[in-house]
Enzyme design. Structure first.
Site, PDB file in Angstrom:
ATOM      1  N   HIS A 124       0.821  -1.205   0.000  1.00 40.75           N
ATOM      2  CA  HIS A 124       0.000   0.000   0.000  1.00 40.75           C
ATOM      3  C   HIS A 124       0.857   1.258   0.000  1.00 40.75           C
ATOM      4  O   HIS A 124       1.904   1.326   0.653  1.00 40.75           O
ATOM      5  CB  HIS A 124      -0.874   0.052   1.253  1.00 40.75           C
ATOM      6  CG  HIS A 124      -2.120  -0.756   1.167  1.00 40.75           C
ATOM      7  ND1 HIS A 124      -3.092  -0.557   0.199  1.00 40.75           N
ATOM      8  CD2 HIS A 124      -2.580  -1.778   1.948  1.00 40.75           C
ATOM      9  CE1 HIS A 124      -4.080  -1.412   0.390  1.00 40.75           C
ATOM     10  NE2 HIS A 124      -3.795  -2.166   1.443  1.00 40.75           N
ATOM     11  N   CYS A 188       0.175   2.464  -4.927  1.00 46.34           N
ATOM     12  CA  CYS A 188      -0.375   3.778  -5.247  1.00 46.34           C
ATOM     13  C   CYS A 188       0.267   4.823  -4.347  1.00 46.34           C
ATOM     14  O   CYS A 188       0.663   4.534  -3.226  1.00 46.34           O
ATOM     15  CB  CYS A 188      -1.878   3.808  -5.002  1.00 46.34           C
ATOM     16  SG  CYS A 188      -2.845   2.722  -6.047  1.00 46.34           S
TER      17      CYS A 188
END
Length: 331
Positions: A124, A188
């Site tokens: 993440h 991301c």
């Protein structure tokens, strides 16, 4: 005399290759796969954690890349460090903030001039308010390690998160030790994204509301850049990203349509496929175009992978480069 001369020549011939092999540039790698965040699991509860946080692909990503580095690019297994999963039985192998930063420091001390270092992160990413004032959009990009917790209002930080500035400093330290550096971020850094339980696609960005991060005060326009390395300090260093700041980085079952296909990050999957097919030929400039084509072939329209920095560096390993533009345009 002739026999002595011949013997000396033979001895020289057998010693030289050994000396060359010892001094030849080496490739080192630090591979980080972070799919589980135990503290967030306890904070959110099993249902919300599974739907909004847990990733299925990072472990498979680092295993596939490790195998490819060894079998295809000839990297010595003992020069690869893997931090993946999470277990109390082997805490030094967990992809925690401290373990990742410590491993980067060790890498800067292990490399020699002419070596190459690879840093790969699958997991993440998120964004937090910029406290140093160096971000035009008021946000710092962060990588979320396995020991990530929710927002600490008093300290104004996310415990367990690794700031882009912290990564950049350590990557430049490896470069400054004489090695070239290739950083690969399958995560991301920002964007408006939707997660969907066990659906066909999961996004590798943890939304700010999950972490309790307050909205920042935006000081300028949107900054469309990777943020983990600075533009003026990119010689000998190249970073490859799964998505631009306003796009989604995804994991899904790959290859698409295959029965019982495992969960994989799209960037790492495309990269591994390319390295196995091309043996790392060419440079990162050419690799970028092939990665974008692979994203389109996977029918994923949410992102265009891109690289910035010294894109003349070769995915195959250390060696001479040719001049290239330091940043590639996105599609």
């Amino acid at each position: 005399m002739r026999r002595l001369a011949a013997a000396l020549l033979l001895a020289t011939a057998t010693l030289v290759p050994s000396a060359v092999a010892t001094e030849a540039p080496r490739t080192w790698a630090l591979l980080v796969g972070c799919g589980d965040c135990p503290f967030l699991a306890r904070h959110l509860g099993p249902e919300a954690y599974e739907a909004r946080v847990r990733l299925h692909g990072p472990g498979a990503d680092v295993r596939a890349l490790e195998a490819t580095l060894v079998a295809t690019l000839g990297v010595a297994p003992e020069r690869i460090t893997v931090l993946s999963g999470f277990t109390d039985d082997a805490p030094l192998g967990n992809p925690t903030r401290e373990n990742v930063l410590r491993a980067l420091v060790r890498l800067s001390r292990a490399v020699a001039p002419g070596d190459r270092a690879i840093f790969h992160f699958a997991g993440h990413g998120s964004r937090v308010p910029d406290l140093s004032g160096d971000e035009a959009d008021g946000l710092d990009e962060v990588l979320l390690a396995a020991d990530v917790r929710t927002w600490d209002g008093e300290g104004r930080r996310i415990p367990g998160a690794i700031l882009d500035d912290e990564i950049g400093v350590r990557l430049r330290a490896i470069r400054d030790a004489g090695a070239t550096v290739w950083a690969i971020f399958d995560c991301c850094h920002a964007g408006t994204m939707i997660r969907g339980g066990d659906g066909a696609l999961r996004v590798r960005r943890l939304a700010a509301d999950v972490l309790g991060v307050p909205a920042p005060s935006i000081r300028g326009g949107f900054a469309d850049r990777g943020g983990l390395v600075e533009g003026g300090e990119l010689g000998g260093l190249v970073a490859t990203y799964a998505a631009r700041a306003d796009q989604r980085s995804a994991e899904m079952r790959l290859p698409r349509g295959a029965a019982d296909a495992p969960w994989r990050g799209l960037l790492t999957w495309a990269l591994v496929e390319d390295l196995q097919r091309t043996k790392g030929a060419g440079d990162v400039f050419a690799l970028d175009a092939r990665l974008r084509a692979a994203f389109l072939a996977a029918s994923f329209q949410g992102a265009s992978p891109f690289s910035e920095g010294d894109v003349a560096l070769s995915p195959a390993g250390p060696g001479p480069t040719t001049p290239r533009s330091r940043e590639l345009p996105g599609l």
